[in-house]
Design an enzyme around this catalytic site. Structure first.
Site, PDB file in Angstrom:
ATOM      1  N   ASN A 150       0.289  -1.292  -0.064  1.00  0.00           N
ATOM      2  CA  ASN A 150      -0.057   0.125   0.553  1.00  0.00           C
ATOM      3  C   ASN A 150       0.581   1.184  -0.335  1.00  0.00           C
ATOM      4  O   ASN A 150       0.202   2.615  -0.211  1.00  0.00           O
ATOM      5  CB  ASN A 150      -0.900   0.049   1.202  1.00  0.00           C
ATOM      6  CG  ASN A 150      -0.417  -0.133   2.474  1.00  0.00           C
ATOM      7  OD1 ASN A 150       0.826  -0.566   2.946  1.00  0.00           O
ATOM      8  ND2 ASN A 150      -1.430   0.068   3.809  1.00  0.00           N
ATOM      9  N   SER A 227      -1.728  -7.747   6.539  1.00  0.00           N
ATOM     10  CA  SER A 227      -3.140  -8.542   7.505  1.00  0.00           C
ATOM     11  C   SER A 227      -2.774  -8.616   8.937  1.00  0.00           C
ATOM     12  O   SER A 227      -1.520  -9.854   8.993  1.00  0.00           O
ATOM     13  CB  SER A 227      -3.921  -8.785   6.675  1.00  0.00           C
ATOM     14  OG  SER A 227      -3.074 -10.614   6.710  1.00  0.00           O
ATOM     15  N   GLU A 248       3.474  -5.106  12.714  1.00  0.00           N
ATOM     16  CA  GLU A 248       1.893  -3.850  12.958  1.00  0.00           C
ATOM     17  C   GLU A 248       1.198  -4.053  11.147  1.00  0.00           C
ATOM     18  O   GLU A 248       1.096  -4.249   9.927  1.00  0.00           O
ATOM     19  CB  GLU A 248       2.409  -2.228  11.354  1.00  0.00           C
ATOM     20  CG  GLU A 248       3.780  -1.990  12.221  1.00  0.00           C
ATOM     21  CD  GLU A 248       3.430  -1.866  13.781  1.00  0.00           C
ATOM     22  OE1 GLU A 248       2.468  -1.008  14.147  1.00  0.00           O
ATOM     23  OE2 GLU A 248       4.485  -0.330  13.733  1.00  0.00           O
ATOM     24  N   CYS A 282      -3.821   1.315   6.751  1.00  0.00           N
ATOM     25  CA  CYS A 282      -4.084   0.409   7.909  1.00  0.00           C
ATOM     26  C   CYS A 282      -5.091   1.461   8.714  1.00  0.00           C
ATOM     27  O   CYS A 282      -5.368   0.925   9.926  1.00  0.00           O
ATOM     28  CB  CYS A 282      -2.600  -0.172   8.652  1.00  0.00           C
ATOM     29  SG  CYS A 282      -1.707   0.879   8.852  1.00  0.00           S
ATOM     30  N   GLU A 456       6.907   0.887  15.468  1.00  0.00           N
ATOM     31  CA  GLU A 456       7.904   1.865  15.175  1.00  0.00           C
ATOM     32  C   GLU A 456       7.568   3.470  15.190  1.00  0.00           C
ATOM     33  O   GLU A 456       6.421   4.083  15.678  1.00  0.00           O
ATOM     34  CB  GLU A 456       7.468   1.443  13.218  1.00  0.00           C
ATOM     35  CG  GLU A 456       7.519   0.375  13.294  1.00  0.00           C
ATOM     36  CD  GLU A 456       7.091  -0.387  12.001  1.00  0.00           C
ATOM     37  OE1 GLU A 456       6.168   0.274  11.151  1.00  0.00           O
ATOM     38  OE2 GLU A 456       7.950  -1.122  11.262  1.00  0.00           O
TER      39      GLU A 456
HETATM   40  P1  NAD Z   1      -3.047 -10.980   1.951  1.00  0.00           P
HETATM   41  O1  NAD Z   1      -3.295 -10.746   3.758  1.00  0.00           O
HETATM   42  O2  NAD Z   1      -2.350 -11.967   0.786  1.00  0.00           O
HETATM   43  O3  NAD Z   1      -1.149 -10.079   2.247  1.00  0.00           O
HETATM   44  C1  NAD Z   1      -1.004  -9.255   3.154  1.00  0.00           C
HETATM   45  C2  NAD Z   1       0.809  -8.817   3.162  1.00  0.00           C
HETATM   46  O4  NAD Z   1       1.435 -10.297   3.948  1.00  0.00           O
HETATM   47  C3  NAD Z   1       1.086  -8.885   1.292  1.00  0.00           C
HETATM   48  O5  NAD Z   1       2.142  -7.395   1.289  1.00  0.00           O
HETATM   49  C4  NAD Z   1       1.869 -10.339   1.030  1.00  0.00           C
HETATM   50  O6  NAD Z   1       2.342 -10.205   0.233  1.00  0.00           O
HETATM   51  C5  NAD Z   1       2.366 -10.748   2.754  1.00  0.00           C
HETATM   52  N1  NAD Z   1       1.833 -11.747   2.929  1.00  0.00           N
HETATM   53  C6  NAD Z   1       1.221 -12.629   2.761  1.00  0.00           C
HETATM   54  N2  NAD Z   1       1.019 -13.934   2.512  1.00  0.00           N
HETATM   55  C7  NAD Z   1       2.708 -14.417   3.160  1.00  0.00           C
HETATM   56  C8  NAD Z   1       3.887 -15.152   3.904  1.00  0.00           C
HETATM   57  N3  NAD Z   1       3.190 -16.455   4.017  1.00  0.00           N
HETATM   58  N4  NAD Z   1       4.719 -14.661   4.677  1.00  0.00           N
HETATM   59  C9  NAD Z   1       4.374 -13.267   3.980  1.00  0.00           C
HETATM   60  N5  NAD Z   1       4.220 -12.641   3.921  1.00  0.00           N
HETATM   61  C10 NAD Z   1       3.115 -12.963   3.183  1.00  0.00           C
HETATM   62  O7  NAD Z   1      -3.658  -9.250   1.619  1.00  0.00           O
HETATM   63  P2  NAD Z   1      -3.445  -8.323   0.636  1.00  0.00           P
HETATM   64  O8  NAD Z   1      -4.985  -9.232  -0.554  1.00  0.00           O
HETATM   65  O9  NAD Z   1      -2.732  -8.117  -0.197  1.00  0.00           O
HETATM   66  O10 NAD Z   1      -3.874  -7.397   1.956  1.00  0.00           O
HETATM   67  C11 NAD Z   1      -5.731  -7.238   1.729  1.00  0.00           C
HETATM   68  C12 NAD Z   1      -4.816  -7.249   3.344  1.00  0.00           C
HETATM   69  O11 NAD Z   1      -3.926  -6.856   4.049  1.00  0.00           O
HETATM   70  C13 NAD Z   1      -5.780  -5.780   3.267  1.00  0.00           C
HETATM   71  O12 NAD Z   1      -7.290  -6.201   3.551  1.00  0.00           O
HETATM   72  C14 NAD Z   1      -4.982  -5.377   5.025  1.00  0.00           C
HETATM   73  O13 NAD Z   1      -5.457  -5.780   6.068  1.00  0.00           O
HETATM   74  C15 NAD Z   1      -4.063  -5.811   4.523  1.00  0.00           C
HETATM   75  N6  NAD Z   1      -3.113  -4.542   4.979  1.00  0.00           N
HETATM   76  C16 NAD Z   1      -2.794  -4.537   5.782  1.00  0.00           C
HETATM   77  C17 NAD Z   1      -1.754  -3.282   5.415  1.00  0.00           C
HETATM   78  C18 NAD Z   1      -0.824  -2.392   6.614  1.00  0.00           C
HETATM   79  O14 NAD Z   1      -0.581  -1.648   6.412  1.00  0.00           O
HETATM   80  N7  NAD Z   1      -1.286  -2.698   7.584  1.00  0.00           N
HETATM   81  C19 NAD Z   1      -0.805  -3.531   4.104  1.00  0.00           C
HETATM   82  C20 NAD Z   1      -1.011  -4.149   3.289  1.00  0.00           C
HETATM   83  C21 NAD Z   1      -2.638  -5.202   3.445  1.00  0.00           C
END
Ligand code: NAD
Length: 476
Positions: A150, A227, A248, A282, A456
């Site tokens: 993001n 997430s 985070e 977030c 952080e």
């Molecule tokens: P997702 O849960 O598949 O992935 C979230 C992040 O985790 C991605 O960057 C992904 O590359 C990473 N990831 C996934 N599985 C992993 C693993 N086994 N090991 C290491 N990294 C892994 O979801 P998405 O579709 O990419 O994003 C949607 C959700 O993620 C959103 O609804 C939001 O809640 C969350 N999100 C939060 C933030 C934040 O700033 N806190 C940022 C991006 C996404």
């Protein structure tokens, strides 16, 4: 169209290609703009070996020298900010103005932590004559860090800044969908003279990389932003190896609008902020609990402002909201709106995907959604807000705290009594009154409950990257 950078792995101070790659798409067009390499097991092992070497050098480098290299890299990033902003807009979709602001924010994280590198003070504990107790902070070791899509530049910046300021080495797995921001960071540190191996950048299959790196005894901190589901999974993996984590995670930020506040001013400010980064933040304000006496004018001002926001390609002048970063978000928003509609919520504006190439969704405002609607419990992570009336501050605070998340929470009020209650009683790591800004470099940022663990930024930020050691010295 601006050029997208050549994206390679950065290991041991050198760039390297990989046999396999994944496409990087422009979310405004769904067309490919670049490719991201997929690290092999051998690449990851090389990154671990390089990070071990890097740690030996960097942990013994004077803090002033560390700060100097970080500040030099931040200066280069500022000089290159226009090129970096264009990369971010191409791979993520956000408007150029927001991408420029993100680059500056990332630089501020580096500049703040560079200053903190000079201030990781220990202490001398008053003791009996003849013995001295001294507490020092030492860099924890190699950090395995995972940054999301993001904020392609400022999210990796947080983690690289914390690790490097503390004297750690880091293996960063940045998001495959938006690799360019992290590539620019690695380039800047390379050019600033960072010793080889201190910063390593990899991409690939996220589960393969975390599954390989986290169990390594050399990895002494897992830092993740993303997430809650993935954060819990990585925390479990780290716990098996007694490795500390910095998490985070997601939020679902409530906003309490009190009856003493101008509803039109609060509505316009809220709609503008909600649509920043197309709501993929977030800390994005999402659940609005508005006193029933000002509910009508607030909801109207919010919906009118949201409906007036120009949506388009982030490279076009005049665009104030870009596409969503990937098609998953569009599908998720559509499903949340459909569920809320079924349960009786009103759609004040938006609610639909846009009929054009790319991953566009309208700025969307729902009203009077019941508490059991999915959108009231699941983070929309998109341009969607829900406005519900409440009869009292007690009711607003109870509803705000009802979810398992606790990252950011907000309030609008001129009453000192209300402000004090909101500050004290909202369950979140960050509470903001009369502003929807939740974090700046000099303040600690992080969550409670399912929103994560650790902080952080601020003076607290480096504490996770260091261990506390007590030295007892008998003056024999
Ligand atoms: P997702 O849960 O598949 O992935 C979230 C992040 O985790 C991605 O960057 C992904 O590359 C990473 N990831 C996934 N599985 C992993 C693993 N086994 N090991 C290491 N990294 C892994 O979801 P998405 O579709 O990419 O994003 C949607 C959700 O993620 C959103 O609804 C939001 O809640 C969350 N999100 C939060 C933030 C934040 O700033 N806190 C940022 C991006 C996404």
């Amino acid at each position: 169209m601006p050029l997208y950078p050549d994206t390679q792995l950065y290991i041991g101070g050198a760039w390297r290609a990989a046999r396999d790659s994944l496409p990087v798409l422009n979310p405004a067009t769904a067309q490919q703009v670049g490719a991201v390499p997929v690290a092999s097991r051998a690449d990851l092992d090389d990154a671990l070996a390089a990070a071990a070497d890097g740690f030996r050098i960097w942990s013994r480098t004077a803090p002033a020298r560390r700060a100097d290299v970080i500040l030099r890299a931040a200066r280069l990033l500022r000089e290159r900010s226009e090129e970096i902003a264009e990369t971010i807009t191409l791979e993520h979709g956000k408007p150029l103005t927001e991408a420029r602001a993100e680059v500056i924010r990332g630089c501020e994280f580096f500049e703040w932590d560079a200053g903190e590198a000079l201030r990781t003070y220990g202490r001398v504990i008053p003791s009996a004559p003849g013995i001295r107790y001294v507490v020092i902070h030492q860099p924890v070791g190699t950090v395995a860090a995972f940054s999301p899509w993001n904020f392609p530049m400022s999210q990796p910046a947080r983690k690289v800044a914390g690790a490097l300021a503390s004297g750690c080495s880091i293996i960063l797995k940045a998001a495959e969908e938006t690799p360019g921001g992290a590539v620019h960071i690695a380039r800047a540190f390379h050019d600033a003279g960072l010793p080889p191996g201190v910063l390593n950048l990899v991409f690939g299959v996220p589960a393969d990389i975390s599954g390989h790196l986290i169990p390594q005894p050399q990895v002494r901190l897992v830092a993740f932003t993303g997430s809650t589901a993935v954060g819990k999974h990585l925390s479990e993996l780290a716990a098996r190896h007694m490795t500390p984590v910095l998490m985070e995670l997601g939020g679902h930020a409530p906003v309490v609008v009190c009856d003493d506040f101008d509803p039109v001013a609060a509505g316009v400010t809220s709609a503008t902020r909600k649509m920043r980064n197309a709501g993929q933040v977030c800390t994005s304000p999402t659940r609005f609990y508005v006193h029933e006496s000002i509910y009508g004018p607030f909801a109207k001002a919010f919906a009118d402002k949201a409906a007036s926001i120009p949506v388009g390609d982030g490279l076009d002048a005049g665009t104030q909201m870009g596409p969503l970063a990937n098609p998953r978000r569009v599908d998720a928003l559509e499903a949340l709106v459909a569920d809320a509609r079924r349960r009786g919520a009103k759609v004040l504006t938006g609610g639909e995907r846009l009929d054009r190439p790319g991953y566009f969704f309208q700025p969307t405002v729902l009203a009077e959604a019941p508490d059991d609607a999915r959108v009231m419990r699941e983070e929309p992570f998109g341009p969607l807000a829900i406005i519900n009336p409440v009869a009292s501050l007690d009711e607003a605070i109870a509803k705000a705290n009802a979810l398992p998340f606790g990252l950011a929470a907000y309030g609008f009020t001129h009453s000192a009594r209300n402000a004090d209650r909101l500050a004290e009683e909202l369950e979140a790591g960050n509470v903001s009154i009369n502003t929807l800004e939740a974090s700046v470099a000099e303040t600690p940022f992080g969550g409670v409950k399912d929103s994560g663990y650790g902080r952080e930024g601020g003076v607290e930020g480096l504490s996770h990257y260091t261990i506390v050691k007590n030295i007892s010295h008998l003056l024999a």
